[in-house]
Design an enzyme around this catalytic site. Structure first.
Site, PDB file in Angstrom:
ATOM      1  N   CYS A   1    -157.077  71.398 -49.989  1.00  0.00           N
ATOM      2  CA  CYS A   1    -156.954  71.370 -51.253  1.00  0.00           C
ATOM      3  C   CYS A   1    -155.839  70.342 -51.781  1.00  0.00           C
ATOM      4  O   CYS A   1    -155.825  70.261 -52.893  1.00  0.00           O
ATOM      5  CB  CYS A   1    -156.420  73.001 -51.566  1.00  0.00           C
ATOM      6  SG  CYS A   1    -154.795  73.435 -50.777  1.00  0.00           S
ATOM      7  N   ASN A   2    -154.990  69.669 -51.151  1.00  0.00           N
ATOM      8  CA  ASN A   2    -154.242  68.830 -51.522  1.00  0.00           C
ATOM      9  C   ASN A   2    -154.169  67.452 -50.832  1.00  0.00           C
ATOM     10  O   ASN A   2    -153.280  66.469 -51.170  1.00  0.00           O
ATOM     11  CB  ASN A   2    -152.690  69.155 -51.327  1.00  0.00           C
ATOM     12  CG  ASN A   2    -152.569  70.312 -52.184  1.00  0.00           C
ATOM     13  OD1 ASN A   2    -152.582  70.494 -53.348  1.00  0.00           O
ATOM     14  ND2 ASN A   2    -151.885  71.564 -51.767  1.00  0.00           N
TER      15      ASN A   2
ATOM     16  N   HIS B   1    -148.358  59.173 -39.668  1.00  0.00           N
ATOM     17  CA  HIS B   1    -148.785  60.038 -40.662  1.00  0.00           C
ATOM     18  C   HIS B   1    -149.636  61.205 -40.150  1.00  0.00           C
ATOM     19  O   HIS B   1    -149.471  62.442 -40.482  1.00  0.00           O
ATOM     20  CB  HIS B   1    -149.489  59.153 -41.736  1.00  0.00           C
ATOM     21  CG  HIS B   1    -150.170  59.828 -42.880  1.00  0.00           C
ATOM     22  ND1 HIS B   1    -149.249  60.313 -43.888  1.00  0.00           N
ATOM     23  CD2 HIS B   1    -151.355  60.571 -43.081  1.00  0.00           C
ATOM     24  CE1 HIS B   1    -150.070  60.847 -44.855  1.00  0.00           C
ATOM     25  NE2 HIS B   1    -151.090  61.131 -44.366  1.00  0.00           N
TER      26      HIS B   1
ATOM     27  N   GLU C   1    -146.186  74.841 -43.564  1.00  0.00           N
ATOM     28  CA  GLU C   1    -147.484  75.576 -43.690  1.00  0.00           C
ATOM     29  C   GLU C   1    -148.393  75.535 -42.609  1.00  0.00           C
ATOM     30  O   GLU C   1    -148.592  74.405 -41.761  1.00  0.00           O
ATOM     31  CB  GLU C   1    -148.315  75.606 -44.861  1.00  0.00           C
ATOM     32  CG  GLU C   1    -148.728  74.119 -45.111  1.00  0.00           C
ATOM     33  CD  GLU C   1    -150.329  73.934 -44.956  1.00  0.00           C
ATOM     34  OE1 GLU C   1    -150.832  75.112 -44.597  1.00  0.00           O
ATOM     35  OE2 GLU C   1    -151.052  72.885 -45.469  1.00  0.00           O
TER      36      GLU C   1
ATOM     37  N   GLN D   1    -151.749  76.448 -42.179  1.00  0.00           N
ATOM     38  CA  GLN D   1    -153.171  76.322 -42.410  1.00  0.00           C
ATOM     39  C   GLN D   1    -153.720  74.833 -41.995  1.00  0.00           C
ATOM     40  O   GLN D   1    -154.465  74.409 -41.429  1.00  0.00           O
ATOM     41  CB  GLN D   1    -153.695  76.479 -43.613  1.00  0.00           C
ATOM     42  CG  GLN D   1    -153.737  77.851 -43.912  1.00  0.00           C
ATOM     43  CD  GLN D   1    -154.210  78.106 -45.690  1.00  0.00           C
ATOM     44  OE1 GLN D   1    -153.379  77.824 -46.501  1.00  0.00           O
ATOM     45  NE2 GLN D   1    -155.328  78.597 -45.541  1.00  0.00           N
TER      46      GLN D   1
ATOM     47  N   GLN E   1    -157.107  73.093 -40.070  1.00  0.00           N
ATOM     48  CA  GLN E   1    -157.894  72.296 -40.944  1.00  0.00           C
ATOM     49  C   GLN E   1    -158.128  70.728 -40.197  1.00  0.00           C
ATOM     50  O   GLN E   1    -159.100  70.334 -40.181  1.00  0.00           O
ATOM     51  CB  GLN E   1    -157.283  72.101 -42.033  1.00  0.00           C
ATOM     52  CG  GLN E   1    -157.289  73.128 -43.108  1.00  0.00           C
ATOM     53  CD  GLN E   1    -156.337  72.801 -44.293  1.00  0.00           C
ATOM     54  OE1 GLN E   1    -155.391  72.448 -44.487  1.00  0.00           O
ATOM     55  NE2 GLN E   1    -157.026  73.739 -45.398  1.00  0.00           N
TER      56      GLN E   1
ATOM     57  N   GLY F   1    -162.754  84.274 -55.432  1.00  0.00           N
ATOM     58  CA  GLY F   1    -162.776  83.304 -54.128  1.00  0.00           C
ATOM     59  C   GLY F   1    -162.879  84.356 -52.780  1.00  0.00           C
ATOM     60  O   GLY F   1    -162.181  85.349 -52.999  1.00  0.00           O
TER      61      GLY F   1
END
Length: 414
Positions: free
Chosen positions: A47-48, A94, A109, A111, A115, A184
């Protein structure tokens, strides 16, 4: 060489990335398929962030192509750089930091590691990766697990979803007795639902374009599933609506909100954490309606960062250590590949010359003469390329190459 293209919350900003990400994502596959310079690739989309990791044997040319693609697909740049390219070990570092949660909006976080893993497995299943890139991603996932095991970086960690719940509590003075709706039913919506447990809500609705998905999540949290065509009715009944979907367009516009606000005078808070945005900006023009987005979560993100500074230092040490290990391993792999190529070339020469020598012996030639000829031929042909390269280097003034050769063979270079 490995390289990567990045458009993230830190480079583009939380407000801009919602506009940029769909554009850069739509053109990615076409770009990748358009060049034969890419040997392996993985696309990581959260999402980011939107990131392309790839390997190539033509790094300088590939970098120019990546830059051209970014400038062409991201017209928002202007005077500010909202995308960047990393090469070789900077790219690897990175990836490791991303996988460990050190580059997340909500540092620590959980998640993101899943991912990264899913992106890796998808690329592997589709045959986009092998060799070095596969090894790098496996090491990144190992490092992420190590950070979570050996530090407290993710203890009590918050995600964007849980931060949205915190923001709602601050805005509404708590959630006890409130009616909440989640629009959602995917991973982020599930995180939100889990963080709403224990908040003493009056009731909770779950709405989704796929009603069956809404039913599954609603059953898990003791809520009520609502068909998305009735979302205006959901707005009318709710104190808080949190929107978190993967839809690429606006789902809740001004007309829907106006319909939902008919007959009510109490405040409605809508928090849209979807990327791209699913709630129209002009809802803020309506009386008693406040719309917040992922950009409004930044204050909570900064608090989270401050609370984890000591653990960040420990996690960075682990990343540094693993980066050194993989750098050594990658160099050893490269050397091994060079050695294998030299051995292969040498074997071809030896096989050819020994077969010729054997044929001469079978033809009645003197054995001693054949052996002498064989040894001379092997030395001459095995070193022919080396000698030619050394002569070429000396003629062009690259005596450093000659010095390296002298050092390798431990001979006098005076």
């Amino acid at each position: 060489m490995l390289m990567s293209l990045h458009v993230t919350h830190s480079s583009a900003g939380l407000d801009t990335i919602a506009d940029v990400m769909p554009i850069v994502e739509n053109g990615a596959k076409k770009f990748i398929c358009s060049t034969a310079l890419i040997k392996e690739y993985i696309i990581l989309r959260t999402c980011n962030r939107f990131e392309i990791y790839l390997s190539t044997d033509s790094p300088e040319q590939m970098k120019l192509l990546l830059e051209g693609y970014a400038r062409r697909e991201i017209p928002f740049a202007g005077s500010s750089v909202i995308w960047y390219i990393l090469m070789d070990m900077a790219c690897v570092r990175h990836l490791f930091r991303v996988t460990c949660g050190l580059d997340s909006l909500m540092v620590g976080e959980d998640q993101i590691q899943n991912q990264v893993k899913n992106a890796y497995l998808k690329a592997k299943e589709e045959g986009h990766i092998s060799g070095v890139m596969g090894m790098v991603f496996e090491k990144a996932l190992y490092t992420g697990k190590k950070v979570r095991t050996e530090t407290r970086l993710n203890v009590g960690a918050i995600s964007v979803g849980s931060a949205a719940v915190q923001l709602a509590e601050r805005k509404l003075g708590g959630l006890s007795g409130k009616v909440v709706a989640i629009v959602g039913a995917g991973d982020m919506a599930t995180v939100i639902a889990k963080n709403l447990k224990g908040k003493n809500l009056n009731s909770i609705f779950v709405s989704n374009r796929t009603f069956d998905h809404a039913k599954v999540l609603a059953n898990e949290i003791g809520g009520r599933a609502v068909n998305f065509c009735n979302v205006a009715k959901v707005l009318r009944k709710s104190d808080l609506v949190i929107v978190a979907t993967n839809a690429p367009h606006i789902l809740i516009n001004k007309d829907i909100a106006e319909e939902g606000m008919k007959g009510r005078s109490s405040k409605l808070l809508i928090i849209d954490i979807s990327v791209p945005r699913n709630v129209s900006d002009d809802l803020n023009e309506l009386k008693n309606v406040e719309v917040d987005s992922i950009g409004d979560i930044n204050a909570i993100a900064q608090e989270n960062l401050s609370n984890r500074r000591n653990e960040i230092v420990s996690a960075e040490r682990i990343v540094d250590s693993e980066i050194k290990n993989i750098d050594t391993e990658m160099k050893e792999r490269k050397v091994s590949a060079i050695i294998a190529s030299i051995l292969s070339m040498s074997s071809e020469v030896c096989l050819r010359e020994t077969n010729f020598a054997k044929s001469r012996v079978r033809g009645g030639a003197d054995v001693n003469e054949v052996i002498d000829g064989l040894s001379h031929a092997l030395v001459s042909k095995l070193f022919a390329r080396l000698f030619d390269k050394l002569k070429e280097a000396s003629r062009s003034g690259h005596m450093d190459i000659c010095d390296v050769a002298a050092n390798l063979f431990e001979v006098d270079n005076k």
